[in-house]
Every structure is written in structure tokens, then in C-alpha cells.
Design a protein around this motif. Structure first.
Motif, PDB file in Angstrom:
ATOM      1  N   GLN A   1       0.830  -1.199   0.000  1.00  0.00           N
ATOM      2  CA  GLN A   1       0.000   0.000   0.000  1.00  0.00           C
ATOM      3  C   GLN A   1       0.866   1.250   0.000  1.00  0.00           C
ATOM      4  OE1 GLN A   1      -3.137  -0.032  -0.381  1.00  0.00           O
ATOM      5  NE2 GLN A   1      -3.920   1.966   0.239  1.00  0.00           N
ATOM      6  N   GLN A   2       1.939   1.228   0.783  1.00  0.00           N
ATOM      7  CA  GLN A   2       2.850   2.374   0.819  1.00  0.00           C
ATOM      8  C   GLN A   2       3.525   2.573  -0.534  1.00  0.00           C
ATOM      9  OE1 GLN A   2       5.337   1.165   4.118  1.00  0.00           O
ATOM     10  NE2 GLN A   2       4.095   2.274   5.616  1.00  0.00           N
ATOM     11  N   GLY A   3       3.843   1.462  -1.189  1.00  0.00           N
ATOM     12  CA  GLY A   3       4.437   1.543  -2.517  1.00  0.00           C
ATOM     13  C   GLY A   3       3.479   2.145  -3.526  1.00  0.00           C
ATOM     14  N   PHE A   4       2.190   1.777  -3.428  1.00  0.00           N
ATOM     15  CA  PHE A   4       1.181   2.332  -4.318  1.00  0.00           C
ATOM     16  C   PHE A   4       1.081   3.848  -4.137  1.00  0.00           C
ATOM     17  CE2 PHE A   4      -1.260  -1.935  -3.963  1.00  0.00           C
ATOM     18  CZ  PHE A   4      -0.389  -2.510  -4.879  1.00  0.00           C
ATOM     19  N   VAL A   5       1.054   4.270  -2.879  1.00  0.00           N
ATOM     20  CA  VAL A   5       0.954   5.701  -2.581  1.00  0.00           C
ATOM     21  C   VAL A   5       2.156   6.444  -3.151  1.00  0.00           C
ATOM     22  CG1 VAL A   5       0.893   7.438  -0.753  1.00  0.00           C
ATOM     23  CG2 VAL A   5      -0.413   5.327  -0.495  1.00  0.00           C
ATOM     24  N   SER A   6       3.332   5.866  -2.962  1.00  0.00           N
ATOM     25  CA  SER A   6       4.559   6.496  -3.459  1.00  0.00           C
ATOM     26  C   SER A   6       4.541   6.642  -4.981  1.00  0.00           C
ATOM     27  CB  SER A   6       5.775   5.666  -3.028  1.00  0.00           C
ATOM     28  OG  SER A   6       6.970   6.218  -3.550  1.00  0.00           O
ATOM     29  N   ASP A   7       4.103   5.584  -5.673  1.00  0.00           N
ATOM     30  CA  ASP A   7       4.061   5.627  -7.140  1.00  0.00           C
ATOM     31  C   ASP A   7       3.011   6.617  -7.637  1.00  0.00           C
ATOM     32  OD1 ASP A   7       6.077   3.783  -7.345  1.00  0.00           O
ATOM     33  OD2 ASP A   7       4.767   2.071  -7.692  1.00  0.00           O
ATOM     34  N   ILE A   8       1.872   6.670  -6.967  1.00  0.00           N
ATOM     35  CA  ILE A   8       0.830   7.616  -7.355  1.00  0.00           C
ATOM     36  C   ILE A   8       1.338   9.044  -7.184  1.00  0.00           C
ATOM     37  CG2 ILE A   8      -1.426   8.555  -6.700  1.00  0.00           C
ATOM     38  CD1 ILE A   8      -2.282   5.695  -6.039  1.00  0.00           C
ATOM     39  N   ALA A   9       1.974   9.319  -6.042  1.00  0.00           N
ATOM     40  CA  ALA A   9       2.507  10.664  -5.793  1.00  0.00           C
ATOM     41  C   ALA A   9       3.562  11.034  -6.817  1.00  0.00           C
ATOM     42  CB  ALA A   9       3.082  10.733  -4.382  1.00  0.00           C
ATOM     43  N   SER A  10       4.400  10.062  -7.173  1.00  0.00           N
ATOM     44  CA  SER A  10       5.458  10.321  -8.150  1.00  0.00           C
ATOM     45  C   SER A  10       4.872  10.645  -9.522  1.00  0.00           C
ATOM     46  CB  SER A  10       6.375   9.100  -8.249  1.00  0.00           C
ATOM     47  OG  SER A  10       7.356   9.283  -9.257  1.00  0.00           O
ATOM     48  N   ASN A  11       3.909   9.836  -9.971  1.00  0.00           N
ATOM     49  CA  ASN A  11       3.303  10.073 -11.280  1.00  0.00           C
ATOM     50  C   ASN A  11       2.457  11.339 -11.298  1.00  0.00           C
ATOM     51  OD1 ASN A  11       4.473   7.852 -12.493  1.00  0.00           O
ATOM     52  ND2 ASN A  11       2.724   6.510 -12.152  1.00  0.00           N
ATOM     53  N   LEU A  12       1.862  11.660 -10.146  1.00  0.00           N
ATOM     54  CA  LEU A  12       1.030  12.858 -10.056  1.00  0.00           C
ATOM     55  C   LEU A  12       1.877  14.124 -10.147  1.00  0.00           C
ATOM     56  CD1 LEU A  12      -1.903  13.807  -9.591  1.00  0.00           C
ATOM     57  CD2 LEU A  12      -1.425  13.761  -7.128  1.00  0.00           C
ATOM     58  N   SER A  13       3.121  14.035  -9.703  1.00  0.00           N
ATOM     59  CA  SER A  13       3.993  15.212  -9.643  1.00  0.00           C
ATOM     60  C   SER A  13       4.616  15.574 -10.989  1.00  0.00           C
ATOM     61  CB  SER A  13       5.108  14.984  -8.612  1.00  0.00           C
ATOM     62  OG  SER A  13       5.997  13.968  -9.062  1.00  0.00           O
ATOM     63  N   LYS A  14       4.416  14.720 -11.989  1.00  0.00           N
ATOM     64  CA  LYS A  14       5.025  14.996 -13.289  1.00  0.00           C
ATOM     65  C   LYS A  14       4.001  14.814 -14.406  1.00  0.00           C
ATOM     66  CE  LYS A  14       6.843  10.287 -13.102  1.00  0.00           C
ATOM     67  NZ  LYS A  14       8.055   9.459 -12.897  1.00  0.00           N
ATOM     68  N   HIS A  15       4.365  15.264 -15.577  1.00  0.00           N
ATOM     69  CA  HIS A  15       3.477  15.166 -16.734  1.00  0.00           C
ATOM     70  C   HIS A  15       3.256  13.709 -17.116  1.00  0.00           C
ATOM     71  CE1 HIS A  15       1.727  15.958 -20.660  1.00  0.00           C
ATOM     72  NE2 HIS A  15       2.636  15.186 -21.219  1.00  0.00           N
ATOM     73  N   ASP A  16       2.005  13.330 -17.325  1.00  0.00           N
ATOM     74  CA  ASP A  16       1.696  11.975 -17.783  1.00  0.00           C
ATOM     75  C   ASP A  16       2.061  11.878 -19.261  1.00  0.00           C
ATOM     76  OD1 ASP A  16       0.353   9.612 -18.749  1.00  0.00           O
ATOM     77  OD2 ASP A  16      -0.906   9.666 -16.953  1.00  0.00           O
ATOM     78  N   PRO A  17       3.023  11.021 -19.618  1.00  0.00           N
ATOM     79  CA  PRO A  17       3.456  10.938 -21.013  1.00  0.00           C
ATOM     80  C   PRO A  17       2.381  10.426 -21.968  1.00  0.00           C
ATOM     81  CG  PRO A  17       4.404   9.148 -19.724  1.00  0.00           C
ATOM     82  CD  PRO A  17       3.758  10.090 -18.756  1.00  0.00           C
ATOM     83  N   TYR A  18       1.282   9.913 -21.420  1.00  0.00           N
ATOM     84  CA  TYR A  18       0.199   9.381 -22.247  1.00  0.00           C
ATOM     85  C   TYR A  18      -1.065  10.219 -22.106  1.00  0.00           C
ATOM     86  CZ  TYR A  18       3.396   5.447 -22.391  1.00  0.00           C
ATOM     87  OH  TYR A  18       4.513   4.676 -22.564  1.00  0.00           O
ATOM     88  N   SER A  19      -0.888  11.501 -21.816  1.00  0.00           N
ATOM     89  CA  SER A  19      -2.038  12.371 -21.544  1.00  0.00           C
ATOM     90  C   SER A  19      -3.033  12.423 -22.701  1.00  0.00           C
ATOM     91  CB  SER A  19      -1.549  13.790 -21.220  1.00  0.00           C
ATOM     92  OG  SER A  19      -0.781  14.323 -22.287  1.00  0.00           O
ATOM     93  N   LYS A  20      -2.557  12.329 -23.935  1.00  0.00           N
ATOM     94  CA  LYS A  20      -3.466  12.441 -25.075  1.00  0.00           C
ATOM     95  C   LYS A  20      -4.315  11.184 -25.291  1.00  0.00           C
ATOM     96  CE  LYS A  20       0.000  11.123 -28.543  1.00  0.00           C
ATOM     97  NZ  LYS A  20       0.767  11.624 -29.711  1.00  0.00           N
TER      98      LYS A  20
END
Length: 263
Positions: A145-164
Motif C-alpha cells: 500500500q505504501q508503494g502504491f501511494v509512493s508511485d501515485i505521488a510520483s506520477n502525479l507530480s510529473k506530466h503523464d506521457p500518455y495524456s493524449k
């Protein structure tokens, strides 16, 4: 008819936004898969309408073969794209596997892990429900669960390369939006009107991500939790669950300010 209904429910959420500029390996196969899914949905919808009108021959041998061939083509294109490392295809393949009768949960989580680690926020959130059950040991479950939170925070803090490529299929009902509720007495019409997992825009996934992180903060980071809640609200969080959570966090912060600090 049961198989037809399941196909219709699944494919109804997979179509749309099928024209993309190819920017990475696997994008072309991914587009082929979506176009095939769209064609499947149209064929099934036509057959369903004819059946509703009393045409018992709506699904003849020709139609069955067309459905089978397109289903095979859809899966082949999706797997080809996923094997090339295209994150949206890995996510959609995981969602497709999730609806198979004999689910391969390990494979589902492997695909979501790959997509999440490439920055696809939708997959980061999908892991929180699709993969948490992979662990039976309480300690490992907490670590996961902690790993999930960490990955979500990391991806949220940067541009999603698949935004389109959004909107993308969610794996669970959103917490940020109040969808029609389902109960044990819900009719088929009510179930159809309240999809368990709709497609969400990047902004909606971002709102969900902020809300998820806020609920995961400990007491020492309560101000951070409120900051994430504010960001979620700016992105469109309006559900009763969200409002109640924010009210609770706000009251806790106010109480902390009124509580004298120990010397």
C-alpha cells in the motif's frame, strides 16, 4: 445471451478517442484494438436491438463468426501493443483480463506495474484495488500500500506521457464523484445506468489520486493531506465522501491549533 451481455458491457467502455498520432512503439496496434472494439460494439448493439424486437435469428452463424473474428483481432492487437511496452495497451489488457472468467491476477498486476512505472497515472490508481489482494501477509500488504501511494505521488507530480490517450478506463468507481448507487435490489437498467467503472479524464484521475494520497497521510502530515484535498477539489472532487473527509481534516487542523503545545 450471457456472453453477449458481458461483451457489450465491456466493449461499451473501450471505444472512443480512436484516432491518435503515433508517438511510440505500440500506438498503432493500440489504435487497431480500439477500432476493432468499436466495430464489435456496433455489431453487438445491432444484434441486441433485433433480439429485443423479437428477431430470434439476430445472431446467426455469420454474425457469430464476425464477433469471434473481431474479438480475436482485438485481443491480438492489444497484446501486440502491450508486448511493445505501450502503457495504455498494458492497462487495457489488464482490464480485459480482469473480466475473464478465470482471472490471472498475477498477470493483471504485472501489466499494471509496467504501465504505472512508465508514468500512466490511471494504472497507478488501478493497482490499489487490483493488486492489493496479491499479498496475504499483513506487513507486506502495508508495504504494498505504501508503494502504491509512493508511485501515485510520483506520477502525479510529473506530466503523464500518455495524456493524449485519456479518457482511460478506470478499474473502480471514482470516490470523487457521486455516481448512482447500486444495491442488492438494483435492476439491470439501474446497473447499466451506473457503471461500476467508467472512463475518466486525466483531470479526474488526478483528482482521484490527490484524494487517495490525502486519505493515506498520517497524523504528522495532516496539513499535506489538506493540501491534496484542496488540489482534488480544484480538479473536480464533489462527492459526499470527499466533502465529509475534507470537513473532518479541517476540523482536526483547527483542533490542533487550539491545543496548547507541550513544553
Amino acid at each position: 445471451m450471457h456472453t453477449l451481455r458481458l461483451l457489450l458491457i465491456l466493449l461499451a467502455s473501450l471505444t472512443g478517442n480512436v484516432s491518435f498520432a503515433y508517438s511510440s512503439a505500440g500506438a498503432e496496434d493500440y489504435e487497431k484494438a480500439l477500432k476493432t472494439a468499436e466495430h464489435l460494439q456496433k455489431t453487438i448493439s445491432i444484434a441486441k436491438d433485433l433480439l429485443a424486437r423479437g428477431d430470434k435469428n439476430a445472431i446467426d452463424e455469420k454474425t457469430k463468426k464476425q464477433l469471434t473474428d473481431n474479438a480475436i483481432a482485438y485481443r491480438a492487437s492489444l497484446e501486440a501493443s502491450a508486448n511493445l511496452g505501450f502503457a495504455p495497451a498494458q492497462h487495457l489488457l489488464a482490464y480485459t483480463l480482469k473480466h475473464e472468467r478465470s482471472k490471472d491476477n498475477k498477470k493483471i498486476c504485472e501489466l499494471l506495474d509496467l504501465a504505472s512505472h512508465q508514468g500512466l497515472l490511471a494504472s497507478s490508481l488501478a493497482r490499489t484495488t487490483a493488486c492489493i489482494g496479491q499479498q496475504t501477509d499483513p506487513k507486506k500488504m502495508i508495504e504494498a500500500q505504501q508503494g502504491f501511494v509512493s508511485d501515485i505521488a510520483s506520477n502525479l507530480s510529473k506530466h503523464d506521457p500518455y495524456s493524449k490517450y485519456y479518457p482511460i478506463q478506470a478499474f473502480q468507481r471514482p470516490d470523487c464523484m457521486d455516481l448512482p448507487s447500486l444495491d442488492e435490489k438494483a435492476s439491470m437498467e439501474e446497473i447499466a445506468a451506473a457503471p461500476a467503472a467508467p472512463k475518466l479524464s486525466l483531470a479526474q484521475f488526478s483528482a482521484e489520486a490527490n484524494f487517495f494520497i490525502a486519505r493515506s497521510e498520517d497524523n504528522q502530515k495532516i496539513e499535506d493531506a489538506l493540501q491534496h484535498l484542496n488540489q482534488a477539489e480544484e480538479l473536480g472532487c464533489t462527492s459526499k465522501y470527499f466533502i465529509n473527509t475534507k470537513n473532518t481534516i479541517t476540523k482536526r487542523i483547527e483542533q490542533q491549533k487550539l491545543t496548547p503545545k507541550a513544553n
